[in-house]
Design a protein around this motif. Structure first.
Motif, short mmCIF file in Angstrom:
data_model
loop_
_atom_site.label_atom_id
_atom_site.label_comp_id
_atom_site.label_asym_id
_atom_site.label_seq_id
_atom_site.Cartn_x
_atom_site.Cartn_y
_atom_site.Cartn_z
N GLY A 53 0.83 -1.19 0.00
CA GLY A 53 0.00 0.00 0.00
C GLY A 53 0.87 1.25 0.00
N LEU A 54 0.53 2.20 -0.84
CA LEU A 54 1.26 3.46 -0.92
C LEU A 54 0.28 4.57 -0.56
CD1 LEU A 54 4.07 4.54 -1.67
CD2 LEU A 54 3.26 4.84 -4.02
N VAL A 55 0.47 5.18 0.61
CA VAL A 55 -0.52 6.13 1.13
C VAL A 55 0.12 7.50 1.37
CG1 VAL A 55 -1.77 4.25 2.24
CG2 VAL A 55 -0.11 5.56 3.57
N SER A 87 -3.09 13.97 -0.81
CA SER A 87 -3.14 14.29 -2.24
C SER A 87 -1.96 15.20 -2.60
CB SER A 87 -4.46 15.00 -2.57
OG SER A 87 -5.55 14.16 -2.33
N GLY A 88 -1.31 14.89 -3.72
CA GLY A 88 -0.18 15.69 -4.17
C GLY A 88 1.16 15.26 -3.63
N ALA A 101 -3.49 4.64 -2.54
CA ALA A 101 -4.76 5.07 -1.95
C ALA A 101 -4.52 6.09 -0.86
CB ALA A 101 -5.52 3.87 -1.39
N HIS A 102 -5.61 6.77 -0.46
CA HIS A 102 -5.55 7.64 0.71
C HIS A 102 -6.52 7.18 1.79
CE1 HIS A 102 -8.71 9.51 -1.86
NE2 HIS A 102 -9.34 9.58 -0.71
N LEU A 132 -1.73 10.55 10.46
CA LEU A 132 -2.63 9.88 9.52
C LEU A 132 -3.49 8.85 10.24
CD1 LEU A 132 -0.44 9.23 6.34
CD2 LEU A 132 -2.19 10.96 6.64
N MET A 133 -2.85 8.05 11.11
CA MET A 133 -3.59 7.02 11.82
C MET A 133 -4.60 7.64 12.79
SD MET A 133 -2.53 4.33 10.48
CE MET A 133 -1.17 3.83 9.44
#
Length: 339
Positions: free
Chosen positions: A47-49, A52-53, A215-216, A257-258
């Motif tokens: 997973g690559l999180v 945006s940008g 994904a985000h 993020l978490m």
């Protein structure tokens, strides 16, 4: 140990900023991807999180060689494809496919689904036998949970989730070993997201596929990924197994993020410690010196503004780019070494 299916080393993708109409001159550089390194094994989902940008999609396009690479190395199935042109990439694309974010814009509205799914077979010269071609289309439709009769319809006759299944079927046509999934469920309703994610999981188990899942949505990433890499402003700041990352994130950005992921239990939700990130994401045109997250980090130290922390291996498949943790690595390793 077996060689990884995909190896990316110090990947950089920079875009020049030009000014002028007749006499154009470069006035700056956008550091979209700026030194990304990771590996991906067969049958694994990485997973690559990130926000945006941050460079997630650009990384995926560079791996596919749909975006020129400024520097670095991309190795797929043991072959260096960093500077392959279109002709040299053609046979490799049979094993390297993509599922796009927009299920509405990625399908040609003037083509029937049978032609959309079968187009890769035609392009690569694998559609000489009409009967075998039709049977392959029917098989692909059944594989993604659609009826073969639906292949005679046009994209506008399908729902968003069904269109994304058609995109997955098209990606499977050439039996790839790696599929780049660029936010494949972000444009779908939550209930439909679960269906598409389940399809991807079932296909991985049945066909041994590897996914680079961009994904985000951290809940979707947790459900599908074996390992997770966190990107911020063009760089990976932390990479670890899914369980390690979600149980104990190390980088302050990962912790934030978490902290933003909602929890269904209201008691647990109220008791959680909130990590709030202040300020706006800096421009990739002028990234901060030192650690790129230090301008928004509540735990920043004086050295963070000047020293760029490397992505340091902490052992156990975990790496983090943060002075708070890399400073103690030599001490920990010394304690683990036998006398």
């Amino acid at each position: 140990m077996t060689e990884p299916l995909l190896r990316v080393e110090n990947l950089k993708v920079h875009f020049p900023v030009m000014r002028g109409v007749v006499l154009k001159r470069q006035v700056g550089t956008v550091h979209a991807v700026d030194g990304v390194s990771f590996t991906l094994d067969r049958g694994e989902t990485l997973g690559l999180v990130g926000e945006s940008g941050c460079g997630k999609s650009t990384t995926g396009l560079a791996v596919l060689r749909m975006q020129d690479v400024t520097s670095g190395r991309i190795e797929f199935e043991g072959q260096d494809i960093t500077h392959h042109d279109k002709a040299r990439m053609r046979p490799i694309r049979q094993r390297l496919q993509m599922v796009y974010q927009d299920p509405y814009g990625s399908l040609n509205p003037r083509m029937k689904v049978s032609d959309i799914v079968g187009e890769p077979l035609v392009v690569h010269g694998l559609a000489d036998d009409r009967k075998a071609y039709d049977e392959r289309i029917a098989e692909l439709m059944r594989t993604v949970g659609l009826l073969p009769d639906m292949a005679d319809r046009y994209p506008h006759e399908f729902s968003g989730g069904q269109r994304q299944r058609i995109g997955i079927a098209r990606a499977l046509a050439l039996e790839p070993s790696l599929i780049i999934c660029d936010e494949p469920v972000s444009a779908l309703d939550v209930s439909i997201q679960a269906q598409v994610v389940n399809v991807l999981q079932e296909l991985q188990e049945r066909l041994g596929l590897a996914y680079l899942f961009i994904a985000h949505d951290l809940a979707v990433v947790r459900h599908l990924s074996h390992r997770v890499a966190v990107m911020y402003l063009g760089r990976i700041v932390e990479i670890a197994s899914r369980d390690d990352l979600y149980r104990a994130p190390l980088h302050p950005y990962t912790q934030a993020l978490m902290s933003a992921v909602p929890v269904a239990d209201p008691v647990v939700e109220r008791a959680r410690l909130r990590v709030v990130v202040q300020g706006e994401v800096p421009s990739a045109l002028r990234p901060p010196s030192g650690c790129r997250f230090h301008t928004r980090c509540a735990q920043a130290m004086p050295r963070c503004s000047s020293d760029d922390p490397p992505l340091a291996d902490l052992g156990g498949g975990r790496a983090v780019a943060c002075h708070l943790h890399t400073a103690v690595i030599p001490i920990v390793r010394a304690e683990l070494e036998p006398a």
